[in-house]
Design a protein around this motif. Sequence first.
Motif, PDB file in Angstrom:
ATOM      1  N   UNK A 171      -7.668  -2.286   8.479  1.00 50.81           N
ATOM      2  CA  UNK A 171      -7.044  -3.652   7.941  1.00 50.81           C
ATOM      3  C   UNK A 171      -5.611  -3.764   8.780  1.00 50.81           C
ATOM      4  N   UNK A 172      -5.372  -5.101   9.414  1.00 51.60           N
ATOM      5  CA  UNK A 172      -4.033  -5.242   9.905  1.00 51.60           C
ATOM      6  C   UNK A 172      -2.959  -5.403   9.063  1.00 51.60           C
ATOM      7  N   UNK A 173      -3.247  -5.935   7.936  1.00 48.53           N
ATOM      8  CA  UNK A 173      -2.273  -5.887   6.684  1.00 48.53           C
ATOM      9  C   UNK A 173      -1.920  -4.478   6.048  1.00 48.53           C
ATOM     10  N   UNK A 174      -0.875  -3.893   6.273  1.00 50.93           N
ATOM     11  CA  UNK A 174      -0.775  -2.454   5.813  1.00 50.93           C
ATOM     12  C   UNK A 174      -0.573  -2.329   4.020  1.00 50.93           C
ATOM     13  N   UNK A 175      -1.441  -1.635   3.708  1.00 54.40           N
ATOM     14  CA  UNK A 175      -1.322  -1.152   2.216  1.00 54.40           C
ATOM     15  C   UNK A 175      -1.155   0.399   2.120  1.00 54.40           C
ATOM     16  N   UNK A 176      -2.179   1.242   2.610  1.00 51.27           N
ATOM     17  CA  UNK A 176      -1.954   2.545   2.376  1.00 51.27           C
ATOM     18  C   UNK A 176      -0.910   3.301   3.332  1.00 51.27           C
ATOM     19  N   UNK A 177      -1.007   2.634   4.427  1.00 52.04           N
ATOM     20  CA  UNK A 177       0.042   3.407   5.653  1.00 52.04           C
ATOM     21  C   UNK A 177       1.523   2.966   5.005  1.00 52.04           C
ATOM     22  N   UNK A 178       1.699   1.867   4.411  1.00 47.86           N
ATOM     23  CA  UNK A 178       3.095   1.442   4.007  1.00 47.86           C
ATOM     24  C   UNK A 178       3.521   2.227   2.710  1.00 47.86           C
ATOM     25  N   UNK A 179       2.603   2.693   1.779  1.00 46.28           N
ATOM     26  CA  UNK A 179       2.866   3.424   0.471  1.00 46.28           C
ATOM     27  C   UNK A 179       2.948   4.942   1.146  1.00 46.28           C
ATOM     28  N   UNK A 180       1.950   5.390   2.039  1.00 44.34           N
ATOM     29  CA  UNK A 180       2.268   6.789   2.527  1.00 44.34           C
ATOM     30  C   UNK A 180       3.740   6.835   3.336  1.00 44.34           C
ATOM     31  N   UNK A 181       4.149   5.986   3.948  1.00 43.49           N
ATOM     32  CA  UNK A 181       5.711   5.900   4.514  1.00 43.49           C
ATOM     33  C   UNK A 181       6.728   5.961   3.268  1.00 43.49           C
ATOM     34  N   UNK A 182       6.531   5.259   2.351  1.00 46.86           N
ATOM     35  CA  UNK A 182       7.487   5.142   1.302  1.00 46.86           C
ATOM     36  C   UNK A 182       7.201   6.627   0.345  1.00 46.86           C
ATOM     37  N   UNK A 183       6.074   7.314   0.339  1.00 45.89           N
ATOM     38  CA  UNK A 183       5.839   8.462  -0.475  1.00 45.89           C
ATOM     39  C   UNK A 183       6.940   9.682   0.479  1.00 45.89           C
ATOM     40  N   UNK A 184       6.528   9.220   1.767  1.00 45.48           N
ATOM     41  CA  UNK A 184       7.233  10.499   2.699  1.00 45.48           C
ATOM     42  C   UNK A 184       8.932  10.419   2.633  1.00 45.48           C
ATOM     43  N   UNK A 185       9.100   9.154   2.430  1.00 44.30           N
ATOM     44  CA  UNK A 185      10.933   8.943   2.242  1.00 44.30           C
ATOM     45  C   UNK A 185      11.496   9.346   0.733  1.00 44.30           C
ATOM     46  N   UNK A 186      10.621   8.875  -0.247  1.00 48.36           N
ATOM     47  CA  UNK A 186      10.824   9.739  -1.507  1.00 48.36           C
ATOM     48  C   UNK A 186      10.857  11.194  -1.473  1.00 48.36           C
ATOM     49  N   UNK A 187       9.904  11.929  -0.858  1.00 53.44           N
ATOM     50  CA  UNK A 187      10.023  13.196  -0.674  1.00 53.44           C
ATOM     51  C   UNK A 187      11.273  13.816  -0.103  1.00 53.44           C
ATOM     52  N   UNK A 188      11.650  13.008   0.887  1.00 54.75           N
ATOM     53  CA  UNK A 188      12.844  13.486   1.627  1.00 54.75           C
ATOM     54  C   UNK A 188      13.760  13.113   0.718  1.00 54.75           C
ATOM     55  N   UNK A 189      13.738  12.088   0.257  1.00 52.75           N
ATOM     56  CA  UNK A 189      15.372  11.831  -0.825  1.00 52.75           C
ATOM     57  C   UNK A 189      15.329  12.783  -1.771  1.00 52.75           C
ATOM     58  N   UNK A 190      14.184  13.308  -2.487  1.00 53.03           N
ATOM     59  CA  UNK A 190      14.371  14.311  -3.537  1.00 53.03           C
ATOM     60  C   UNK A 190      14.586  15.634  -2.774  1.00 53.03           C
ATOM     61  N   UNK A 191      14.243  16.008  -1.698  1.00 52.35           N
ATOM     62  CA  UNK A 191      14.528  16.962  -1.219  1.00 52.35           C
ATOM     63  C   UNK A 191      16.168  17.131  -0.620  1.00 52.35           C
ATOM     64  N   UNK A 192      16.505  16.096  -0.175  1.00 53.62           N
ATOM     65  CA  UNK A 192      18.017  16.243   0.317  1.00 53.62           C
ATOM     66  C   UNK A 192      18.711  16.078  -1.125  1.00 53.62           C
ATOM     67  N   UNK A 193      18.255  15.659  -2.267  1.00 54.40           N
ATOM     68  CA  UNK A 193      18.995  15.949  -3.524  1.00 54.40           C
ATOM     69  C   UNK A 193      18.805  17.372  -4.156  1.00 54.40           C
ATOM     70  N   UNK A 194      18.104  18.302  -3.478  1.00 51.45           N
ATOM     71  CA  UNK A 194      17.795  19.579  -4.103  1.00 51.45           C
ATOM     72  C   UNK A 194      16.828  19.613  -5.010  1.00 51.45           C
TER      73      UNK A 194
END
Length: 415
Positions: free
Chosen positions: A388-411
């Motif tokens: 699908x041209x409209x992103x759904x699962x790829x958008x949330x996967x990107x946000x999930x990775x950024x959330x993971x990095x933010x928590x890792x950065x916060x220890x």
Amino acid sequence: MCGIIGYIGSEKASPILLKGMINLEYRGYDSAGMAVLSSKGIECRKGAGKIEEINKRLNFLDLDGNIGIAHNRWATHGGVNDINAHPHFDCTKTIAIVHNGIIENYKELREALSDHKFESETDSEIIAHLIEEELKRGLSFEEAFINAISQLEGSYAVLAIKAGEEKILAARKGSPLVVGIADHGIFLSSDIPSFLEWTKKVVYLHDYDVVIADKSGIRIYNLIEGEVSRPVDTVEWDAEQIKKGGFEHYMLKEILEQTETIQRAIQQDESIVNRIVDEIKKAYGIFFVGCGSSYHACLTGSYLFSKIAKTHVNVVLASEFENYEHFLTENTLVFAVSQSGETADVLEAVRAAKRHGSKVIGIVNRMGSSLTRESDEFLLMNAGPEICVLSTKTYTSQVALMTLLAYALAGKYED
């Protein structure tokens, strides 16, 4: 969002090319066409409209031969009509090409070929005539193709065939092009889903790569590096993943896949996450760069980094990144976010960062893509094929990775 596919092998080409064109419909198009090399020369059928309608009218499957190229066009230069549909020919009708991308200097090239007869309004047709002109100098098909491609400015993924030559020539710069290797033949395409039901073995091409594909295999020549070898990779996706699976639309299917894709996104190698966190801590200036939905994921990521890790990041639309180049240093860290790993503006931003010695972290869904090759480190989204041209699962996967990095950065990685 045009799509191209070529096939050379032991099977009849037209059914394979037709299925490949249908598999690329998700990219959007307004016309389509196919050219097959047979004992009669090159036979072509093309027109404006949907593939199903064009096939009913012209019957692609009547084309015999086991070498061919096909194209789904989304109009840029020239209107939506039968003449502007690909493939395009030279004056002699012995060379056929399909092209994705934009030839920025096509007007100048067309003026230089004033003695040639052009039939379409497209920038793409110039490629066939350039090859024809080079052949007049007594060059081989391969030499003429390379000389023609070398004159192009802009972006391209090109496939070319010539009557009497049992091969397909291909080249890429700035537009996606991959090779599929099956037991019965070779595929050249703008996207893996077009041939996934026949093979999972792929060769990812680099910018300026030229491919000579015949029934014995492929050879690759790079316009800058000369003869090169590219590895054969195995795609983890399977043909079932690119099917609707009982859903009316791909969008519904991909929305409901998110419970799985988010879990896959955060299942990362902890050592890679820790290396990226170390780079974030060392950085003096952090940029999140993306286009479209990836840009919006970057915006969300900036909020997450602020709230969870108390860290400021700059969010820039990739097409505007050149306006921030003067801030880049060896201490700058650039996160480049792209589902395909082939987004032109994102790759330009990456190259700008590299020119200034900045480190680049990729967040990408496609292993082997340009972004994975050009990043210093990268995290795979593991979302599977996005149809699908409209992103759904790829958008949330990107946000999930950024959330993971933010928590890792916060220890709080384990949280």
